[in-house]
Design a protein around this motif. Structure first.
Motif, PDB file in Angstrom:
ATOM      1  N   ALA B  22       0.841  -1.202   0.000  1.00 15.15           N
ATOM      2  CA  ALA B  22       0.000   0.000   0.000  1.00 15.15           C
ATOM      3  C   ALA B  22       0.877   1.254   0.000  1.00 15.15           C
ATOM      4  N   LEU B  23       1.947   1.215   0.781  1.00 16.53           N
ATOM      5  CA  LEU B  23       2.847   2.371   0.820  1.00 16.53           C
ATOM      6  C   LEU B  23       3.472   2.604  -0.552  1.00 16.53           C
ATOM      7  N   ALA B  24       3.905   1.511  -1.178  1.00 14.31           N
ATOM      8  CA  ALA B  24       4.487   1.642  -2.516  1.00 14.31           C
ATOM      9  C   ALA B  24       3.487   2.278  -3.476  1.00 14.31           C
ATOM     10  N   LEU B  25       2.228   1.836  -3.395  1.00 14.10           N
ATOM     11  CA  LEU B  25       1.186   2.380  -4.280  1.00 14.10           C
ATOM     12  C   LEU B  25       0.966   3.862  -4.010  1.00 14.10           C
ATOM     13  N   VAL B  26       0.873   4.213  -2.723  1.00 15.38           N
ATOM     14  CA  VAL B  26       0.562   5.597  -2.358  1.00 15.38           C
ATOM     15  C   VAL B  26       1.707   6.532  -2.750  1.00 15.38           C
ATOM     16  N   MET B  27       2.949   6.037  -2.597  1.00 14.97           N
ATOM     17  CA  MET B  27       4.086   6.881  -2.983  1.00 14.97           C
ATOM     18  C   MET B  27       3.980   7.287  -4.442  1.00 14.97           C
ATOM     19  N   ILE B  28       3.651   6.325  -5.274  1.00 17.65           N
ATOM     20  CA  ILE B  28       3.549   6.617  -6.710  1.00 17.65           C
ATOM     21  C   ILE B  28       2.300   7.441  -6.997  1.00 17.65           C
ATOM     22  N   TYR B  29       1.214   7.143  -6.274  1.00 18.17           N
ATOM     23  CA  TYR B  29      -0.020   7.899  -6.491  1.00 18.17           C
ATOM     24  C   TYR B  29       0.171   9.369  -6.133  1.00 18.17           C
ATOM     25  N   GLN B  30       0.812   9.602  -5.007  1.00 17.67           N
ATOM     26  CA  GLN B  30       1.018  10.982  -4.567  1.00 17.67           C
ATOM     27  C   GLN B  30       1.795  11.795  -5.598  1.00 17.67           C
ATOM     28  N   ALA B  31       2.792  11.164  -6.177  1.00 19.91           N
ATOM     29  CA  ALA B  31       3.665  11.900  -7.082  1.00 19.91           C
ATOM     30  C   ALA B  31       3.060  12.069  -8.468  1.00 19.91           C
ATOM     31  N   GLY B 226      -6.259  -1.286   1.611  1.00 21.15           N
ATOM     32  CA  GLY B 226      -5.549  -0.629   2.705  1.00 21.15           C
ATOM     33  C   GLY B 226      -5.243   0.821   2.386  1.00 21.15           C
ATOM     34  N   ALA B 227      -4.787   1.059   1.168  1.00 18.58           N
ATOM     35  CA  ALA B 227      -4.448   2.421   0.763  1.00 18.58           C
ATOM     36  C   ALA B 227      -5.685   3.307   0.797  1.00 18.58           C
ATOM     37  N   LEU B 228      -6.812   2.790   0.319  1.00 22.18           N
ATOM     38  CA  LEU B 228      -8.037   3.590   0.333  1.00 22.18           C
ATOM     39  C   LEU B 228      -8.542   3.801   1.753  1.00 22.18           C
ATOM     40  N   LEU B 229      -8.439   2.749   2.564  1.00 19.07           N
ATOM     41  CA  LEU B 229      -8.910   2.846   3.945  1.00 19.07           C
ATOM     42  C   LEU B 229      -8.106   3.907   4.695  1.00 19.07           C
ATOM     43  N   GLY B 230      -6.801   3.909   4.496  1.00 26.58           N
ATOM     44  CA  GLY B 230      -5.973   4.866   5.214  1.00 26.58           C
ATOM     45  C   GLY B 230      -6.021   6.251   4.599  1.00 26.58           C
ATOM     46  N   GLY B 231      -6.413   6.329   3.348  1.00 23.75           N
ATOM     47  CA  GLY B 231      -6.384   7.617   2.644  1.00 23.75           C
ATOM     48  C   GLY B 231      -5.292   7.555   1.606  1.00 23.75           C
ATOM     49  N   ILE B 232      -5.698   7.579   0.338  1.00 27.49           N
ATOM     50  CA  ILE B 232      -4.744   7.287  -0.724  1.00 27.49           C
ATOM     51  C   ILE B 232      -3.709   8.392  -0.881  1.00 27.49           C
ATOM     52  N   LEU B 236       1.425   7.442   5.666  1.00 31.77           N
ATOM     53  CA  LEU B 236       1.264   6.855   6.990  1.00 31.77           C
ATOM     54  C   LEU B 236      -0.091   6.177   7.083  1.00 31.77           C
ATOM     55  N   GLY B 237      -1.094   6.823   6.516  1.00 29.39           N
ATOM     56  CA  GLY B 237      -2.438   6.249   6.480  1.00 29.39           C
ATOM     57  C   GLY B 237      -2.436   4.916   5.748  1.00 29.39           C
ATOM     58  N   ALA B 238      -1.677   4.851   4.655  1.00 24.70           N
ATOM     59  CA  ALA B 238      -1.625   3.616   3.871  1.00 24.70           C
ATOM     60  C   ALA B 238      -1.081   2.483   4.728  1.00 24.70           C
ATOM     61  N   VAL B 239      -0.070   2.786   5.536  1.00 19.57           N
ATOM     62  CA  VAL B 239       0.528   1.754   6.378  1.00 19.57           C
ATOM     63  C   VAL B 239      -0.485   1.284   7.418  1.00 19.57           C
ATOM     64  N   VAL B 240      -1.125   2.237   8.092  1.00 15.22           N
ATOM     65  CA  VAL B 240      -2.131   1.867   9.095  1.00 15.22           C
ATOM     66  C   VAL B 240      -3.276   1.109   8.422  1.00 15.22           C
ATOM     67  N   GLY B 241      -3.707   1.624   7.257  1.00 19.00           N
ATOM     68  CA  GLY B 241      -4.791   0.977   6.519  1.00 19.00           C
ATOM     69  C   GLY B 241      -4.426  -0.449   6.145  1.00 19.00           C
ATOM     70  N   GLY B 242      -3.202  -0.647   5.672  1.00 20.47           N
ATOM     71  CA  GLY B 242      -2.761  -1.982   5.280  1.00 20.47           C
ATOM     72  C   GLY B 242      -2.790  -2.936   6.471  1.00 20.47           C
ATOM     73  N   LEU B 243      -2.282  -2.469   7.618  1.00 15.75           N
ATOM     74  CA  LEU B 243      -2.294  -3.312   8.821  1.00 15.75           C
ATOM     75  C   LEU B 243      -3.731  -3.653   9.224  1.00 15.75           C
ATOM     76  N   LEU B 244      -4.603  -2.633   9.194  1.00 20.01           N
ATOM     77  CA  LEU B 244      -6.002  -2.857   9.559  1.00 20.01           C
ATOM     78  C   LEU B 244      -6.650  -3.881   8.631  1.00 20.01           C
ATOM     79  N   VAL B 245      -6.374  -3.747   7.340  1.00 16.58           N
ATOM     80  CA  VAL B 245      -6.971  -4.678   6.388  1.00 16.58           C
ATOM     81  C   VAL B 245      -6.496  -6.103   6.673  1.00 16.58           C
ATOM     82  N   GLY B 246      -5.213  -6.237   7.021  1.00 21.85           N
ATOM     83  CA  GLY B 246      -4.700  -7.560   7.367  1.00 21.85           C
ATOM     84  C   GLY B 246      -5.463  -8.159   8.534  1.00 21.85           C
ATOM     85  N   VAL B 247      -5.697  -7.329   9.552  1.00 22.38           N
ATOM     86  CA  VAL B 247      -6.407  -7.815  10.736  1.00 22.38           C
ATOM     87  C   VAL B 247      -7.866  -8.122  10.393  1.00 22.38           C
TER      88      VAL B 247
END
Lengths: 238, 290, 317
Positions: B22-31, B226-232, B236-247
């Motif tokens: 999710a972090l990898a995706l968000v990094m590219i999305y942001q840029a 995860g990325a959408l849940l945390g905020g694309i 940081l949101g992506a990381v939290v979102g990814g963890l939450l989705v795992g759980v």
């Protein structure tokens, strides 16, 4: 116009966006160690001129920086040569902190940026209070101060300022221009300032050019232009 | 209770993998405002590279480092050669290219390495479960590695000049150029970093799910959620979102919908986020990019 | 010359498409051509929303699946004649598309692509879900019986199904053509290219996008219904994410925002993998990928735009 007196020399500059031509052959120069003003109404081509110098629009003509042609260079390469540009809208990094904005200003400089930051806080004490704050939360005046400070962090040899008074209350504008006088005296940077507010700009400038629909219609010493009857009537309003 | 805790921790372990992707995706999305649909397949190919190295006798951690390095270089190369020319192209063109890469990488992997499932070694050994049996050795180790990587990435962006320049280039490319930041190079570097993070995720998930060309399809989907849940727009949101989705995935799979519907949970999470809070938990409210 | 091609071209094409296969095609070839019609409708549906309206969907396989299952369930459970299932399938798919499109389209851009991609991945699981397997037949799927030609027409079952599908296809293509060349089509394109201007002109963008998405789902669903009739069988694993991606590939390669593009795209996705399969299992994917990227760079308008350029050059000569 010679390299000795003019840090920047612009010769028959044409520029535009796509098929729309905005500048039709400008010739002007920015005096070494002084302030040069580019005046004109909305849409005259002032902002485009600054963008042309920074390599942000496609141009034809010649731009010499300290005698060397810079036309055709990438924007970041022009910045690396010592041209700092405060764009219209100030170009603040809204999501980043004040500190990070200043650090970015010094991107092309190796070494510790902190002494320079301290120097900026000397000019703009308000920025020191807002050091860790997100730049997007700053007021318009503070953002303008941050923008000027960010540009000075580059140790520019040439500073391009696009409408520093834009959207600010008159009191704030006066404060900022007062600080700018200090900066001009202390830093010795050559400045090209673009302003709609002609009286403000003429008060700090040494030389001035008047732009109308992409052409320079008048040039000379700021003091002479201030006295000109036509300019006074159309641009100074008194 | 122990069973519940076990599911919870196991969810955190897989969540770490989703968080990385999710972090990898968000990094590219942001840029670039592109979603890299080929992110998972890139990670899958990286994992095959690692397996090839390990099978050739290279010690695990050296293979790990070599793989991450090679993935970063390839990531930079892909951005420079394929995506840079499409910077201003419409959404359809960029999605087309990403889907094209997805298909290509998937087939290339199948072609070279075959479609059979392959076991992938865990550097943490098979040994008995740890911490009162809540964590398997690999779960504990892979959680550690992903957390380490995520922390390192955060520190890189937060404390280094290059990291700051990369963030600036993503937020405000015009101003970045004006202060002398070479924006195009920063984007390429971002791709490199994303590819490296993806490679780690691939190597960490492969011992659990086994390696095959379609290994990352599910992971990519959960990472999207995860990325959408945390905020694309928020790493940081992506990381939290990814963890939450795992759980959510693990607990939901164990107690609510059963394993047959696990993948559909990603869809449910995505739709719920879009309906209830489109900006995600930590994202800023965003205007429609029509 | 050019004007004649545009006026009589489609008519000639339809006549040839109806007559030639009846005369020369084998049963299997007829089956393949029937699938081409089904694919063409599906790609056309995707083209409406993605090509014309600019909303990228990666999950149209889901609507294809819904269409196929609606037809299969109605024929299998309630002995509804095959032709009568099509309108129902159209309505069900449109409603389904409307409901899914509502949240995702409000945000536009890449959100729809993400949501539909997630949908495409989830489809086989959802179809196997045990609460509905009394209807869907679970993993086993549903087998249906191929219809024979009515009124004692001297046609084989394959020939009849092909002709029937072709007729439905022609009707739907005419409908789509009218749609995109009229006021609605202009609004669709305006929303894609000039969203701000479109809004200023008083177009309710969100509603319009959702309705376009629903219409698009309807076209694709009818394609799915035709395919179910031709294949005589539906099962969850025929509707994986690969199917959705295939439609996307067909749309881009055939030509986005082109009615004829859907036909070219359908021919491409039906016949190219068959040829490529002889090389290796990985070949179709690799070829799709390479061709997709090549088209994005060299001919973003797909085969349709290449042909248009070619015709234009002929007309000049």
């Amino acid at each position: 116009m010679d390299t000795e007196n003019f840090l920047l020399q612009v010769k028959s500059l044409h520029a535009g966006y796509g098929p729309t031509r905005v500048l039709h052959g400008l010739d002007f120069g920015v005096v070494r160690g002084g302030v040069t003003a580019l005046l004109g109404a909305n849409g005259a081509g002032k902002t485009t001129t600054l963008r042309a110098i920074s390599g942000m629009v496609r141009i034809s003509g010649e731009i010499l920086f300290d005698g060397t042609p810079i036309s055709g260079l990438a924007t970041e390469a022009i910045a690396a040569r010592g041209v700092a540009h405060v764009p219209d809208g100030r170009g603040t990094f809204m999501e980043l902190s004040v500190e990070e904005n200043l650090r970015l200003g010094a991107y092309t400089k190796r070494g510790d940026p902190r002494p320079d930051m301290e120097r900026m806080f000397g000019y703009f004490p308000k920025l020191k209070q807002r050091f860790r704050q997100q730049a997007g939360t700053l007021s318009g005046g503070e953002q303008q101060m941050l923008a000027i400070a960010r540009a000075l962090m580059l140790h520019p040899r040439l500073l391009l300022l696009d409408e520093p008074s834009f959207g600010l209350a008159p009191l704030i504008v006066r404060e900022i221009f007062a600080i700018m006088r200090q900066i001009i005296a202390a830093e010795g940077t050559s400045i090209l300032v673009v302003e709609q507010n002609a009286s403000l700009a003429l008060a700090i400038a040494e030389r001035a050019y008047l732009l109308e629909t992409g052409r320079i219609v008048m040039s000379g010493l700021a003091a002479d232009i201030r006295k000109d009857e036509a300019v006074r009537r159309s641009y100074l309003g008194y | 209770m122990d069973a519940f805790l076990h599911q919870l921790f196991s969810g955190i372990a897989t969540g770490g993998i989703y968080a990385s992707v999710a972090l990898a995706l968000v990094m590219i999305y942001q840029a670039t405002h592109h979603v890299n649909f080929a992110q998972g397949e890139m990670a899958m190919l990286s994992t095959y590279v690692a397996l090839t190295l390990i099978q050739a006798g290279v010690p695990y951690w050296i293979a790990f480092v070599l793989t991450v390095g090679a993935s970063m270089i390839v990531g930079i190369g892909i951005q420079w050669l394929v995506l840079r020319p499409l910077e201003k192209a419409p959404v359809l063109a960029s999605v087309g290219v990403f889907i094209g890469m997805l298909l290509m990488f998937n087939s290339v992997a199948g072609w070279i390495f075959s479609y059979t499932l392959k076991p992938f070694p865990s550097p943490f050994g098979e040994g008995p479960p740890m911490l009162n049996g809540l964590f398997s050795r690999h779960e504990l180790g892979s959680t550690g590695v992903t957390l380490l990587v995520l922390t390192a990435v955060w520190a890189f962006f937060r404390f280094t000049r290059l990291g700051l320049a990369m963030r600036a280039a993503a937020f405000n490319p015009i101003s970045s150029r004006l202060v002398g930041v070479p924006v195009a190079k920063m984007l390429a570097l971002g791709w490199g970093l994303a590819a490296g993070i993806g490679a780690v995720a691939g190597m960490m998930v492969a011992p659990v799910v086994f390696l095959d060309p379609n290994m990352m399809a599910g992971v990519l989907l959960y990472a999207f959620a995860g990325a959408l849940l945390g905020g694309i727009t928020n790493p940081l949101g992506a990381v939290v979102g990814g963890l939450l989705v795992g759980v959510i995935e693990n607990l939901g799979g164990a107690y609510v919908v059963g394993t047959e519907l696990k993948l559909s949970m990603a869809l449910v999470i995505i739709v719920v986020v879009l309906v209830v809070k489109p900006s995600g938990l930590f994202g800023k409210t965003l205007a429609s990019r029509v | 010359m050019h004007a004649h091609i545009t006026r009589f071209g489609p008519l000639l094409f339809i006549v040839l498409a109806a007559v030639l296969p009846l005369a020369f095609a084998s049963g299997y070839q007829l089956f393949q051509l029937t699938l081409v019609v089904a694919y063409a409708l599906s790609v056309l549906g995707l083209n409406l929303v993605t090509g014309y309206n600019g909303q990228v969907s990666l999950g149209h396989g889901a609507f294809y699946a819904v269409g196929a299952y609606v037809t299969a369930i109605m024929m299998d459970r309630w002995d509804v004649p095959y032709w009568a299932t099509l309108p129902v399938s159209a309505v069900v798919c449109a409603v389904f598309g409307f409901l899914l499109g509502m949240p995702a389209l409000r945000l536009g851009g890449v959100y729809l692509a993400l949501t539909t991609f997630a949908l495409a991945v989830a489809v086989p699981q959802l179809l196997k879900y045990k609460l509905i397997d009394g209807w869907t037949g679970g993993v086993q799927g549903i087998t249906i019986i191929k219809p024979d030609a009515p009124y004692d027409l001297p046609l084989t079952s394959d020939q009849w199904v092909y002709l029937f599908s072709l007729a439905v296809g022609v009707l739907m293509f005419a409908l789509a053509s009218n749609l995109v060349h009229g006021r609605i089509g202009r609004a669709m394109v305006a929303i894609r290219d000039q969203p701000i201007a479109a809004e200023a002109m008083g177009i309710d963008i969100a509603r319009f996008k959702t309705l376009t998405f629903a219409t698009s789902a309807m076209f694709t669903g009818i394609g799915g219904s035709l395919a179910a009739i031709a294949v005589q069988f539906v099962s969850p694993d025929s509707f994986t994410v690969a199917l959705s991606v295939t439609f996307f590939v067909g749309m881009v390669i055939g030509g986005a925002a082109s009615i004829w593009g859907a036909v070219f795209g359908a021919l491409f996705i039906e016949f190219v993998p068959n040829i490529a399969d002889h090389l290796s299992k990985a070949a179709p994917g690799a070829i799709y990928g390479v061709i997709l990227i090549a088209f994005m760079f060299l001919a973003p308008g797909g085969i349709a735009s290449l042909l248009r350029r070619w015709f234009a050059r002929l007309a000049v000569k």
